[in-house]
Motif scaffolding. Structure first.
Motif, mmCIF file in Angstrom:
data_model
loop_
_atom_site.group_PDB
_atom_site.id
_atom_site.type_symbol
_atom_site.label_atom_id
_atom_site.label_comp_id
_atom_site.label_asym_id
_atom_site.label_seq_id
_atom_site.Cartn_x
_atom_site.Cartn_y
_atom_site.Cartn_z
ATOM 1 N N ASN A 73 -39.672 2.575 67.061
ATOM 2 C CA ASN A 73 -40.153 2.783 68.430
ATOM 3 C C ASN A 73 -40.684 1.485 69.041
ATOM 4 O O ASN A 73 -41.722 1.461 69.711
ATOM 5 C CB ASN A 73 -41.243 3.865 68.473
ATOM 6 N N GLN A 128 -32.374 -3.126 72.118
ATOM 7 C CA GLN A 128 -32.301 -1.764 72.638
ATOM 8 C C GLN A 128 -31.359 -0.885 71.833
ATOM 9 O O GLN A 128 -31.572 0.321 71.702
ATOM 10 C CB GLN A 128 -31.859 -1.791 74.104
ATOM 11 N N ASN A 129 -30.304 -1.479 71.285
ATOM 12 C CA ASN A 129 -29.298 -0.724 70.532
ATOM 13 C C ASN A 129 -29.508 -0.783 69.025
ATOM 14 O O ASN A 129 -28.713 -0.194 68.270
ATOM 15 C CB ASN A 129 -27.897 -1.248 70.864
ATOM 16 N N GLU A 162 -30.738 0.184 65.523
ATOM 17 C CA GLU A 162 -31.225 1.410 64.891
ATOM 18 C C GLU A 162 -32.625 1.214 64.323
ATOM 19 O O GLU A 162 -33.460 2.133 64.381
ATOM 20 C CB GLU A 162 -30.259 1.829 63.778
ATOM 21 N N ILE A 170 -35.124 1.251 67.200
ATOM 22 C CA ILE A 170 -35.273 2.616 67.687
ATOM 23 C C ILE A 170 -36.136 3.433 66.729
ATOM 24 O O ILE A 170 -37.032 4.184 67.151
ATOM 25 C CB ILE A 170 -33.888 3.280 67.874
#
Length: 389
Positions: free
Chosen positions: A49, A40-41, A43, A46
């Motif tokens: 996606n 979740q953390n 980079e 993220i």
């Protein structure tokens, strides 16, 4: 790439990211929670996606990940050992349907119940479902096994269970990551009916699962994570499963004088074990959790009678020289049997207590003697040197 200091659970998370996963599905539960939190953390996750939100429970996590696998994408499922009970319905059926994109189910077991209500061993679920099981011995292997697990899942068309324990999950070590793989393109298998488990289809799929067992054994025999290390002293052979291999090497300073079979991928590597049983007089099995390997070994020494061991209320017990045993409910030195009790030699020094424990099982031709060693201290390892005098 640059070496990183990672928890075992973080190594799994980084291995999944580097394997090109499209989603992680999980329900929080120690010691598995940090896998999802790390993704979740991340980079990179993220930026790509990657799906990384919590599921309502382990069952829905398993179902959602399986759907992503059906679509050809790679998915990671994370839960603690008791969460396997919640996900069991979908988990068992996933073994029948098979996987399309790589599907790795991480079960974090908790021996000694640091934060759990029981000590169940998730390897039993893997054996029950007839799927490959991976059990890393250190953080670097946890990283590499995650990447390997996705490739294995796609090669054999089956989900893969990755089993870790608290001591590996929540201890740190240096991990050298590899390059990042791209995510899979969405694609469906030729046989789309395999995902519909009507009885007529399920029977065919179950037959196919049974036929795959030979491939699973072959993969285990050729696995880079299973190994046979010869030793000069053949009076004892040691089978070390998962993190117990780390304990063993720690106490022998990396050099064990006995032959050792390291087991980190199941089904068991039969050729290695048969060689160990053939060459060594006694076999010591080290496994953290249930006596899974102990029970599987009973079918190996053909033509020999193997008597089951007994556990007493004190955690000690052994079979006598005849068909019955009068040593039950007695400790070493309190036995009325005329033959010497192996527990007298194997009794660990100091006080026995039910914290921080591992299982150690002794196989002696032609009988199978077992006991549970309960030991004290802040680590799960103990002085094996003293036990083997």
């Amino acid at each position: 790439m640059q070496k990183q200091l990672l928890l075992g659970v973080e190594a799994i998370a980084q291995g999944a990211i580097d394997s090109g996963i499209s989603g992680v599905y999980a329900y929080p539960g120690t010691p598995s929670t940090e896998i999802t939190e790390y993704i979740q953390n991340s980079e990179e996750a993220i930026a790509r996606n990657v799906h990384r939100t919590w599921a309502a429970n382990e069952k829905t996590a398993m179902e959602s990940a399986l759907g992503m696998s059906y679509a050809g994408k790679r998915a990671l499922v994370c839960m603690k050992h008791v969460g396997m009970n919640v996900a069991a319905d979908c988990f068992m059926n996933a073994a029948i349907t098979g996987a399309n994109g790589g599907l790795v189910i991480t079960a974090a077991d908790d021996p000694s119940m640091h934060s759990s209500q029981n000590e169940q061993d998730s390897r039993v679920y893997g054996k029950f479902a007839l799927i490959p099981v991976l059990e890393p011995s250190n953080q670097q292997e946890a990283y590499e096994m995650t990447r390997y697990g996705f490739a294995l899942s796609e090669t054999v068309g089956s989900p893969v269970l990755l089993r870790i324990t608290t001591r590996l999950a929540h201890s740190r070590s240096g991990v050298t990551p590899s390059g990042t793989l791209p995510e899979n393109h969405m694609h469906l298998p030729e046989n789309k009916r395999q995902f519909v488990l009507l009885p007529a289809i399920a029977r065919k799929q179950y037959k196919l699962l049974l036929e795959k067992q030979a491939d699973f054994v072959k993969a285990s025999e050729q696995s880079p994570f299973n190994s046979y290390t010869d030793g000069e002293d053949k009076s004892l052979g040691i089978i070390a499963c998962g993190i117990t291999y780390n304990y063993l090497m720690e106490h022998f300073n990396g050099k064990c004088k006995y032959p050792v079979v390291k087991v980190s991928q199941y089904p068991l590597p039969r050729k290695m074990l048969k060689r160990l049983l053939r060459e060594c007089k006694q076999i010591l099995v080290l496994e953290e959790g249930y006596p899974v390997v102990e029970e599987l070994l009973k079918g190996y020494p053909s033509g020999r009678h193997i008597a089951p061991g007994r556990r007493t209320e004190s955690g000690l017990g052994c079979p006598g020289p005849g068909t019955s045993c009068n040593r039950r409910n007695t400790g070493p030195g309190n036995c009325s049997s005329p033959s010497p009790c192996p527990l007298q030699r194997m009794q660990p020094p100091g006080r026995l207590q039910s914290s921080e424990r591992s299982d150690f099982h002794l196989w002696r031709r032609p009988r199978f003697l077992r006991y549970r060693l309960l030991h004290a201290g802040s680590t799960s390892s103990f002085s094996i040197h003293q036990q083997l005098r």
